[in-house]
Scaffold this motif. Structure first.
Motif, mmCIF file in Angstrom:
data_model
loop_
_atom_site.group_PDB
_atom_site.id
_atom_site.type_symbol
_atom_site.label_atom_id
_atom_site.label_comp_id
_atom_site.label_asym_id
_atom_site.label_seq_id
_atom_site.Cartn_x
_atom_site.Cartn_y
_atom_site.Cartn_z
ATOM 1 N N ARG A 22 0.826 -1.207 0.000
ATOM 2 C CA ARG A 22 0.000 0.000 0.000
ATOM 3 C C ARG A 22 0.861 1.258 0.000
ATOM 4 O O ARG A 22 0.602 2.217 -0.735
ATOM 5 C CB ARG A 22 -0.935 -0.037 1.220
ATOM 6 N N ARG A 23 1.899 1.263 0.780
ATOM 7 C CA ARG A 23 2.742 2.459 0.890
ATOM 8 C C ARG A 23 3.550 2.690 -0.384
ATOM 9 O O ARG A 23 3.750 3.834 -0.806
ATOM 10 C CB ARG A 23 3.650 2.364 2.114
ATOM 11 N N TYR A 24 4.001 1.619 -1.005
ATOM 12 C CA TYR A 24 4.707 1.782 -2.287
ATOM 13 C C TYR A 24 3.757 2.373 -3.332
ATOM 14 O O TYR A 24 4.110 3.327 -4.040
ATOM 15 C CB TYR A 24 5.258 0.444 -2.777
ATOM 16 N N LEU A 25 2.575 1.792 -3.433
ATOM 17 C CA LEU A 25 1.610 2.284 -4.419
ATOM 18 C C LEU A 25 1.194 3.717 -4.122
ATOM 19 O O LEU A 25 0.979 4.514 -5.039
ATOM 20 C CB LEU A 25 0.383 1.361 -4.441
ATOM 21 N N HIS A 26 1.103 4.037 -2.822
ATOM 22 C CA HIS A 26 0.726 5.404 -2.452
ATOM 23 C C HIS A 26 1.780 6.401 -2.915
ATOM 24 O O HIS A 26 1.456 7.519 -3.322
ATOM 25 C CB HIS A 26 0.539 5.513 -0.937
ATOM 26 N N GLN A 27 3.036 6.014 -2.853
ATOM 27 C CA GLN A 27 4.118 6.895 -3.283
ATOM 28 C C GLN A 27 4.214 7.021 -4.796
ATOM 29 O O GLN A 27 4.819 7.970 -5.301
ATOM 30 C CB GLN A 27 5.460 6.388 -2.748
ATOM 31 N N HIS A 28 3.620 6.085 -5.514
ATOM 32 C CA HIS A 28 3.754 6.062 -6.973
ATOM 33 C C HIS A 28 2.377 6.022 -7.647
ATOM 34 O O HIS A 28 2.070 5.106 -8.418
ATOM 35 C CB HIS A 28 4.600 4.856 -7.401
ATOM 36 N N THR A 88 -3.069 17.198 -5.591
ATOM 37 C CA THR A 88 -1.779 17.373 -4.925
ATOM 38 C C THR A 88 -1.924 17.001 -3.453
ATOM 39 O O THR A 88 -2.731 17.589 -2.736
ATOM 40 C CB THR A 88 -1.289 18.831 -5.049
ATOM 41 N N GLU A 89 -1.153 16.033 -3.012
ATOM 42 C CA GLU A 89 -1.311 15.499 -1.657
ATOM 43 C C GLU A 89 -0.893 16.506 -0.591
ATOM 44 O O GLU A 89 0.145 17.166 -0.695
ATOM 45 C CB GLU A 89 -0.502 14.219 -1.491
ATOM 46 N N GLU A 90 -1.721 16.601 0.453
ATOM 47 C CA GLU A 90 -1.419 17.438 1.609
ATOM 48 C C GLU A 90 -1.344 16.625 2.902
ATOM 49 O O GLU A 90 -1.096 17.182 3.969
ATOM 50 C CB GLU A 90 -2.472 18.543 1.756
ATOM 51 N N ALA A 91 -1.571 15.317 2.806
ATOM 52 C CA ALA A 91 -1.495 14.462 4.000
ATOM 53 C C ALA A 91 -0.054 14.406 4.501
ATOM 54 O O ALA A 91 0.893 14.307 3.712
ATOM 55 C CB ALA A 91 -2.003 13.057 3.678
ATOM 56 N N SER A 97 3.034 10.995 -1.814
ATOM 57 C CA SER A 97 3.139 10.838 -3.269
ATOM 58 C C SER A 97 4.403 11.482 -3.817
ATOM 59 O O SER A 97 4.737 12.621 -3.490
ATOM 60 C CB SER A 97 1.916 11.461 -3.938
ATOM 61 N N LEU A 98 5.100 10.751 -4.677
ATOM 62 C CA LEU A 98 6.289 11.271 -5.354
ATOM 63 C C LEU A 98 5.952 11.843 -6.721
ATOM 64 O O LEU A 98 6.828 12.408 -7.392
ATOM 65 C CB LEU A 98 7.336 10.153 -5.505
ATOM 66 N N ASN A 99 4.708 11.688 -7.152
ATOM 67 C CA ASN A 99 4.267 12.188 -8.456
ATOM 68 C C ASN A 99 3.479 13.473 -8.260
ATOM 69 O O ASN A 99 2.339 13.447 -7.780
ATOM 70 C CB ASN A 99 3.426 11.135 -9.182
ATOM 71 N N GLU A 100 4.065 14.576 -8.596
ATOM 72 C CA GLU A 100 3.466 15.887 -8.360
ATOM 73 C C GLU A 100 2.086 15.993 -9.000
ATOM 74 O O GLU A 100 1.896 15.686 -10.175
ATOM 75 C CB GLU A 100 4.376 16.988 -8.924
ATOM 76 N N GLY A 101 1.120 16.415 -8.184
ATOM 77 C CA GLY A 101 -0.232 16.620 -8.702
ATOM 78 C C GLY A 101 -1.057 15.368 -8.841
ATOM 79 O O GLY A 101 -2.181 15.411 -9.354
ATOM 80 N N VAL A 102 -0.539 14.233 -8.385
ATOM 81 C CA VAL A 102 -1.277 12.955 -8.457
ATOM 82 C C VAL A 102 -1.253 12.319 -7.078
ATOM 83 O O VAL A 102 -0.211 12.287 -6.414
ATOM 84 C CB VAL A 102 -0.665 11.996 -9.502
#
Length: 398
Positions: A22-28, A88-91, A97-102
């Protein structure tokens, strides 16, 4: 130890791995129809495992994993979606997220993570299973026409007897599972109305055809469709989400663009709402001497939870209440929409809710918010609940 106990033991052992997924997918995160990296991650997970992996929709990222049991039985479909949103993530999380705006602002990362864990456990138990499980890793739930419709059109699920799915929602913690019957999630459509008039000087409105005034009249009149044209016993929502009229204080605009959505819990309202919105646009065009273009997109249908399968789910989960979750509650119909509805139009099944409210949070941020978070204890609840439903229904004779 029976098969359910073995399954739960394996899921407990895989809980940390589910969180890692889950955390990997959340970052990507990746947007709908663009999930190249996510699909590769899922396919890599199944490499060297004793299953059949196919991508049935040409040009898409959908993945179907077939787990054949040793004994005869039903074919059960289990689905999780894996696309993200243009947010854009604010959590404040260490795996941001490493993908800006996603961002995975709807929980699809959690859906994929628990289904990977569940599928892995079923693969290890396949010699003790009856029937066949089809794991459906679905692309593009967030953007119509959606991935479910494409998967259904491919025919890969033609042999599926029943289908089940889950959504995580932070209305409660992971100790709560919610279900509803029949028309359960709203159908949805979207529209973009462009009004064209004749612009001019703000001091001479009589020499113009004011598109902005026409547009505001359109927005106000829309509200009468639900309040005056739809039976009060029916659920209907029309929301305008954007009104674009850039300009200056002393300029009368010659064009405005209005965007909105219609929601309904009765499929009969789908066409009706379109026709009524078109009528309002026509009346505004005549009344304000402007022209218009209405781009109306029919979205997802009403999601219908089949009563028979929903009752089976309630019976199955009721027996486990107090074990890995505490409360099984019937919830009202949901005004949000879900393309799982396309599966349920053709295949009996049900779609239910697992709470994912973070601990120590009084007012959680809901799905689609830039600060949305998932209580990762929801992963094991989702995996166990969907797992025991599948085990039961694989052996079902009715």
């Amino acid at each position: 130890m029976n098969v359910k106990e073995l399954l739960f033991e394996k899921l407990d052992a895989k809980q940390a791995e589910m969180v890692k997924h889950r955390r990997y997918l959340h970052q990507h995160p990746e947007l709908s129809f663009q999930e190249t990296g996510t699909a590769s991650y899922i396919k890599d997970f199944y490499k060297n495992k004793d299953v059949t992996v196919t991508q049935p929709v040409q040009g898409s990222h959908a993945i179907i994993v077939e787990i054949k049991g040793k004994h005869p039985g039903q074919t059960i479909g289990l689905r999780a979606d894996f696309d993200a949103l243009p947010i854009t993530e604010e959590a404040d999380v260490p795996f941001k997220s490493l993908n800006e705006g996603v961002m995975h602002a709807c929980g699809h990362d959690a859906h994929t993570a628990y289904l990977l864990g569940l599928a892995d456990a079923f693969i290890e138990l396949k010699d003790q299973l009856s029937g066949t499980i089809k794991i459906i890793h679905q692309h593009a739930e967030e953007l119509p026409p959606g991935g479910a419709q494409q998967i259904m059109a491919s025919g890969v699920l033609n042999d599926v007897d029943e289908i089940y799915g889950i959504h995580v929602v932070p209305v409660a913690g992971p100790e709560v599972i919610g279900f509803n019957k029949e028309n359960a999630f709203a159908g949805s459509s979207t529209f973009t109305l462009t009004i064209k008039g004749l612009g001019g000087h703000a001091a001479s409105p009589h020499k113009t055809h004011d598109a902005l005034v026409a547009g505001t009249n359109f927005v106000n009149t829309l509200q009468t469709i639900v309040s005056r044209r739809i039976d009060p016993s029916e659920m209907g929502v029309i929301t305008v989400g954007a009104f674009e009229a850039p300009g200056g204080a002393n300029i009368i605009q010659d064009k405005v663009t209005i965007k909105g959505t219609a929601r309904y819990l009765n499929d009969d309202l789908e066409q009706f709402m379109y026709e009524e919105i078109e009528k309002v646009a026509q009346s505004v065009a005549v009344g304000f001497d402007v022209t218009y273009d209405l781009d109306y997109q029919f979205g997802y249908p009403v999601l219908y939870n089949h009563p028979k399968q929903t009752n089976h789910v309630v019976d199955i989960l009721s027996a486990s209440k107090g074990d890995y979750f505490e409360h099984l509650v019937e919830i009202p119909a949901v005004s949000g929409s879900e393309d799982f509805a396309y599966y349920l139009k053709e295949i009996p099944g049900t779609f239910y809710i697992v709470g994912c409210k973070p601990e120590h949070t009084e007012t959680p941020y809901m799905n689609h918010h830039p600060k949305f978070e998932v209580n990762e204890d929801a992963l094991i609840v989702a995996a166990k609940s969907l797992g025991e439903i599948a085990l039961n229904r694989l052996m079902a004779t009715e």
